[in-house]
Design an enzyme around this catalytic site. Structure first.
Site, mmCIF file in Angstrom:
data_model
loop_
_atom_site.group_PDB
_atom_site.id
_atom_site.type_symbol
_atom_site.label_atom_id
_atom_site.label_comp_id
_atom_site.label_asym_id
_atom_site.label_seq_id
_atom_site.Cartn_x
_atom_site.Cartn_y
_atom_site.Cartn_z
ATOM 1 N N SER A 196 0.802 -1.226 0.000
ATOM 2 C CA SER A 196 0.000 0.000 0.000
ATOM 3 C C SER A 196 0.831 1.270 0.000
ATOM 4 C CB SER A 196 -0.930 0.010 1.212
ATOM 5 O OG SER A 196 -0.199 -0.211 2.403
ATOM 6 N N HIS B 269 -0.655 4.494 7.152
ATOM 7 C CA HIS B 269 0.083 5.083 6.024
ATOM 8 C C HIS B 269 0.439 6.550 6.227
ATOM 9 C CE1 HIS B 269 -2.590 1.828 4.528
ATOM 10 N NE2 HIS B 269 -1.438 1.426 4.023
ATOM 11 N N ASP C 176 -3.590 7.940 7.622
ATOM 12 C CA ASP C 176 -4.557 7.033 8.231
ATOM 13 C C ASP C 176 -3.857 6.139 9.257
ATOM 14 O OD1 ASP C 176 -3.276 5.036 6.796
ATOM 15 O OD2 ASP C 176 -4.970 4.539 5.519
#
Length: 357
Positions: free
Chosen positions: A32, A321, A318
């Site tokens: 991610s 991340h 978040d």
């Protein structure tokens, strides 16, 4: 000193300077931290960021990136003056439906959020692990869908491992291997990736270390304290990163004409945490977007989430991340930083050297 001068002279003999614009493409593998939307085009995958408020501060709509804007891969593209790479699955769809006649010449992003270095990591969530990402690239090369010259001149970026390590510490999920054996298995997978992309033509390879996973807001899901990082997790990260740097140090010895660099993400992020004001940050603990303690109890955009008013002042966007601002700072360190940030030299230097015939 004498050894350094000899190495420098030897290196100059083997290489010559070229404009950075001669880097035509980037091929990206990872999770991610790099995913540009592959999971969005994988309807069997439940790890998604294709909803608000992801992407709100740059693209102004969700792209599938797990941040509020651009990632390191995107910023490197801008520094090189090339377009951002499309996700592999989007490119595949466009070629198959005829909306695109060929594969892009500026590279492809194969990264899949939630994936791991080990194939079994989050396998039940429909993610694309590193081995599968490699197979996707390999298939395109074998079918001659990508120009070999572009591959030889391109950057190859890799970052993965945080999901493997985070999952290792999930309560009630007893690992089958001890820490050292688990880390060794991870490093072996990365070694396999480096060897395969080299055979397929890769010559400029950048391996980025995993950041301090024990400091992400989602650490509260592991039962960690909100008052400090989960150091046991970080110790495992450090062991893995040492293995990665060892692989990078062997690239020029094992693979003729290949050049490898190691980006010390862990050390860079730790600097942000130690001296936040120096980097324009006011919060290095909480997620800008999330729910509960540290904003780490649920993913941004789900549940009763809240969003901060000043995401550029937050290290984390978040629960897992970095923010776009943090990614920009990390890219700056990778692009023009000294050896404590990236070694044996930075991406700007890597972009300006090429092996002689």
């Amino acid at each position: 000193m004498e050894k350094f001068l000899l190495f420098s002279m030897f290196f100059l003999i083997l290489t010559k300077l070229v404009p950075a614009a001669n880097i035509p493409a980037i091929f990206t593998f990872g999770d991610s931290i790099f995913d540009a939307g592959n999971n969005h085009f994988n309807k069997n995958c439940t790890v998604q960021a294709d909803f608000q408020p992801y992407g709100r501060n740059f693209f102004h709509y969700p792209t599938g990136r797990f941040t509020n804007g651009r990632t390191v891969a995107d910023f490197v593209c801008e520094l090189l003056g090339i377009d951002l790479q499309k996700p592999y699955l989007e490119v595949e769809m466009q070629v198959r439906n005829g909306s695109s006649k060929s594969y892009p010449a500026n590279g492809i992003n194969f990264a899949s959020a939630g994936s791991g270095v080990l194939s079994e990591t989050n396998g039940n969530l429909g993610v694309t692990p590193i081995r599968a990402q490699l197979q996707q690239f390999e298939e395109l090369v074998k079918l001659e869908k990508i120009d070999k010259k572009i591959i030889q001149e391109a950057f190859f970026l890799f970052e993965s491992g945080s999901n493997d390590i985070f999952q290792y510490f999930i309560p009630f999920d007893t690992p089958k291997l001890d820490v050292d054996a688990f880390v060794k298995a991870m490093v072996t997978e990365v070694e396999h990736l480096i060897g395969r992309i080299y055979v397929l033509g890769a010559r400029r390879i950048a391996i980025f270390s995993v950041g301090p996973v024990g400091c992400v807001p989602a650490r509260v899901l592991l039962g960690a304290s909100i008052d400090g990082c989960y150091e046991e997790v970080n110790q495992m990260v450090k062991k893995y990163n040492l293995g990665l740097e060892g692989l990078v140090n062997q690239i020029s010895k094992r693979f003729p004409k290949a050049i490898g660099v190691y980006g010390a993400t862990y050390d860079i992020v730790k600097l942000f945490i130690a001296s936040p004001k120096h980097y324009g940050l006011s919060n290095t603990s909480n997620a800008c977007c999330g729910e509960g303690a540290l904003g780490g109890m649920a993913q941004c955009g789900t549940g009763q989430y809240t969003v901060c008013e000043n995401p550029n002042e937050f290290l984390f966007w978040d629960f897992f991340h970095p923010s776009e601002h943090a990614y920009k700072l990390i890219t700056k360190a990778f692009w023009g930083g000294k050896q404590s940030r990236i070694r044996p030299f930075n991406l700007k230097t890597l972009a300006n050297i090429t092996s002689t015939p």
